[in-house]
Design a protein around this motif. Structure first.
Motif, PDB file in Angstrom:
ATOM      1  N   SER A  42      -5.971  12.575   6.652  1.00  0.00           N
ATOM      2  CA  SER A  42      -4.775  11.948   6.071  1.00  0.00           C
ATOM      3  C   SER A  42      -3.973  11.224   7.146  1.00  0.00           C
ATOM      4  CB  SER A  42      -3.901  13.006   5.383  1.00  0.00           C
ATOM      5  OG  SER A  42      -4.532  13.532   4.241  1.00  0.00           O
ATOM      6  N   GLN A  47       0.821  -1.207   0.000  1.00  0.00           N
ATOM      7  CA  GLN A  47       0.000   0.000   0.000  1.00  0.00           C
ATOM      8  C   GLN A  47       0.858   1.262   0.000  1.00  0.00           C
ATOM      9  OE1 GLN A  47      -2.650  -0.141   3.322  1.00  0.00           O
ATOM     10  NE2 GLN A  47      -3.842  -1.864   2.536  1.00  0.00           N
ATOM     11  N   SER A  48       2.113   1.118  -0.391  1.00  0.00           N
ATOM     12  CA  SER A  48       3.064   2.211  -0.220  1.00  0.00           C
ATOM     13  C   SER A  48       2.671   3.459  -1.021  1.00  0.00           C
ATOM     14  CB  SER A  48       4.477   1.765  -0.604  1.00  0.00           C
ATOM     15  OG  SER A  48       4.506   1.331  -1.954  1.00  0.00           O
ATOM     16  N   TYR A  49       2.166   3.280  -2.237  1.00  0.00           N
ATOM     17  CA  TYR A  49       1.821   4.459  -3.035  1.00  0.00           C
ATOM     18  C   TYR A  49       0.736   5.275  -2.344  1.00  0.00           C
ATOM     19  CZ  TYR A  49       0.128   7.410  -6.799  1.00  0.00           C
ATOM     20  OH  TYR A  49      -0.261   8.496  -7.534  1.00  0.00           O
ATOM     21  N   TYR A  50      -0.302   4.586  -1.875  1.00  0.00           N
ATOM     22  CA  TYR A  50      -1.403   5.258  -1.187  1.00  0.00           C
ATOM     23  C   TYR A  50      -0.892   5.928   0.087  1.00  0.00           C
ATOM     24  CZ  TYR A  50      -5.718   5.745   1.539  1.00  0.00           C
ATOM     25  OH  TYR A  50      -6.751   6.218   2.316  1.00  0.00           O
ATOM     26  N   SER A  82       2.574  12.630   2.071  1.00  0.00           N
ATOM     27  CA  SER A  82       2.898  13.893   1.416  1.00  0.00           C
ATOM     28  C   SER A  82       1.955  15.000   1.871  1.00  0.00           C
ATOM     29  CB  SER A  82       2.817  13.721  -0.100  1.00  0.00           C
ATOM     30  OG  SER A  82       3.044  14.951  -0.756  1.00  0.00           O
ATOM     31  N   ASN A  83       0.665  14.674   1.990  1.00  0.00           N
ATOM     32  CA  ASN A  83      -0.312  15.660   2.460  1.00  0.00           C
ATOM     33  C   ASN A  83      -0.003  16.107   3.889  1.00  0.00           C
ATOM     34  OD1 ASN A  83      -1.663  15.375   0.036  1.00  0.00           O
ATOM     35  ND2 ASN A  83      -3.158  13.907   0.844  1.00  0.00           N
ATOM     36  N   LEU A 119       2.195   6.873   0.845  1.00  0.00           N
ATOM     37  CA  LEU A 119       3.097   7.983   0.566  1.00  0.00           C
ATOM     38  C   LEU A 119       2.330   9.221   0.107  1.00  0.00           C
ATOM     39  CD1 LEU A 119       6.061   6.121  -1.173  1.00  0.00           C
ATOM     40  CD2 LEU A 119       6.088   7.263   1.046  1.00  0.00           C
ATOM     41  N   ASP A 120       1.226   9.004  -0.590  1.00  0.00           N
ATOM     42  CA  ASP A 120       0.389  10.132  -0.997  1.00  0.00           C
ATOM     43  C   ASP A 120      -0.177  10.840   0.229  1.00  0.00           C
ATOM     44  OD1 ASP A 120      -1.166  11.699  -3.002  1.00  0.00           O
ATOM     45  OD2 ASP A 120      -2.858  10.738  -1.999  1.00  0.00           O
ATOM     46  N   LYS A 121      -0.671  10.050   1.199  1.00  0.00           N
ATOM     47  CA  LYS A 121      -1.203  10.630   2.438  1.00  0.00           C
ATOM     48  C   LYS A 121      -0.081  11.274   3.251  1.00  0.00           C
ATOM     49  CE  LYS A 121      -5.389   9.491   1.597  1.00  0.00           C
ATOM     50  NZ  LYS A 121      -6.365  10.556   1.246  1.00  0.00           N
ATOM     51  N   ASP A 179       3.250  18.277   3.947  1.00  0.00           N
ATOM     52  CA  ASP A 179       2.985  19.628   3.432  1.00  0.00           C
ATOM     53  C   ASP A 179       2.316  20.486   4.496  1.00  0.00           C
ATOM     54  OD1 ASP A 179       4.110  19.217   0.977  1.00  0.00           O
ATOM     55  OD2 ASP A 179       2.233  18.767  -0.052  1.00  0.00           O
TER      56      ASP A 179
END
Length: 256
Positions: free
Chosen positions: A119, A84-87, A93-94, A89-91, A97
């Motif tokens: 997130s 689930q790394s892509y999902y 990143s949020n 990493l997207d969270k 930020d």
């Protein structure tokens, strides 16, 4: 001659009275000015102390940006669920930020804070089994006028959410975490409920530090316009935060 002398005495007497009254008035004004100066000095000192406290809490907020415990938990969660790394990493990143940029602001909007919180919840979800009972309810009306106004102290939701995942009994069959966001006309509320673990190994020292720090920060920012309740019912832990945004907005307007 006698009349002239009497008039002179009367004039002198009158001048003496006027000088005495003038002296009294001058002394009164001097004392009043001193009193007002002292009051102003005390107000300035109190303001400096308040600013100093706020600066200290701002420093604490900066420290929390680089909180190794938070990032360790996040990275461990991602590592343990590589598929689930892509999902994740997207969270992540949020979250990064928000922590690196938005938390520098004195206030953020409720939308920004809840997006960050959601997130963070999704990242923490990776710690638990897919079958774990994690209940998330967002009852906030996005059309509410307060939703987009900058009235929320950044990162104000993080302690209650992190605490739930930290102390929940995730191995228990009946374990759960419930998180509810609400905005009811004037008041934002966050309710976090979880089944606590009876395992003493999970009970860590100084567990009340974050709770105490959160309350101090709320005291400084919202003063009488908030309430924070912690209670335990049987083996269920409940944390409930309420912030009257409308009253806080009115106070900000009166000060500003």
């Amino acid at each position: 001659m006698e009349s002239t002398a009497n008039n002179s005495v009367l004039l002198i007497y009158t001048l003496a009275i006027l000088l005495t009254i003038s002296a009294i008035i001058i002394i009164y004004l001097i004392l009043r000015l001193k009193k007002e100066a002292e009051q102003n000095r005390q107000l300035i000192q109190k303001s400096k102390e308040t600013d100093s406290k706020k600066e200290n809490f701002e420093l604490e907020t900066i420290k929390s940006k680089l909180n190794p415990h938070l990032f360790k938990n996040v990275l461990n969660s991602i590592q343990s669920h590589a598929y689930q790394s892509y999902y994740a990493l997207d969270k992540l990143s949020n979250v990064l930020d928000y922590i690196l940029y938005e938390s520098d602001c004195e206030y953020v909007s409720l939308q920004e804070e809840t997006d960050f919180a959601l997130s963070l919840i999704e990242i923490n979800r990776l710690k638990v089994s897919p079958l774990f009972d994690l209940r998330i309810k967002n009852k906030i009306d996005k059309q509410d006028s307060l939703f987009d106004e900058k009235l929320i102290a950044p990162l104000i939701t993080i302690d209650l959410i992190e605490n739930a995942f930290k102390h929940a009994d995730i191995q228990n069959q009946d374990a759960f975490i419930a998180i509810v966001f609400e905005l009811n006309e004037t008041t934002f509320s966050l309710t976090v409920t979880n089944k606590i673990s009876a395992n003493p190994i999970l009970k860590k020292e100084k567990s009340g530090f974050g709770k105490e720090n959160l309350r101090k920060r709320l005291d400084l920012v919202y003063q009488e316009n908030y309430s924070l309740e912690h209670r335990t019912e049987n083996d269920i832990y409940i944390a409930h935060l309420k912030i009257n945004l409308l009253e806080h907005k009115a106070k900000m307007s009166s000060v500003g």
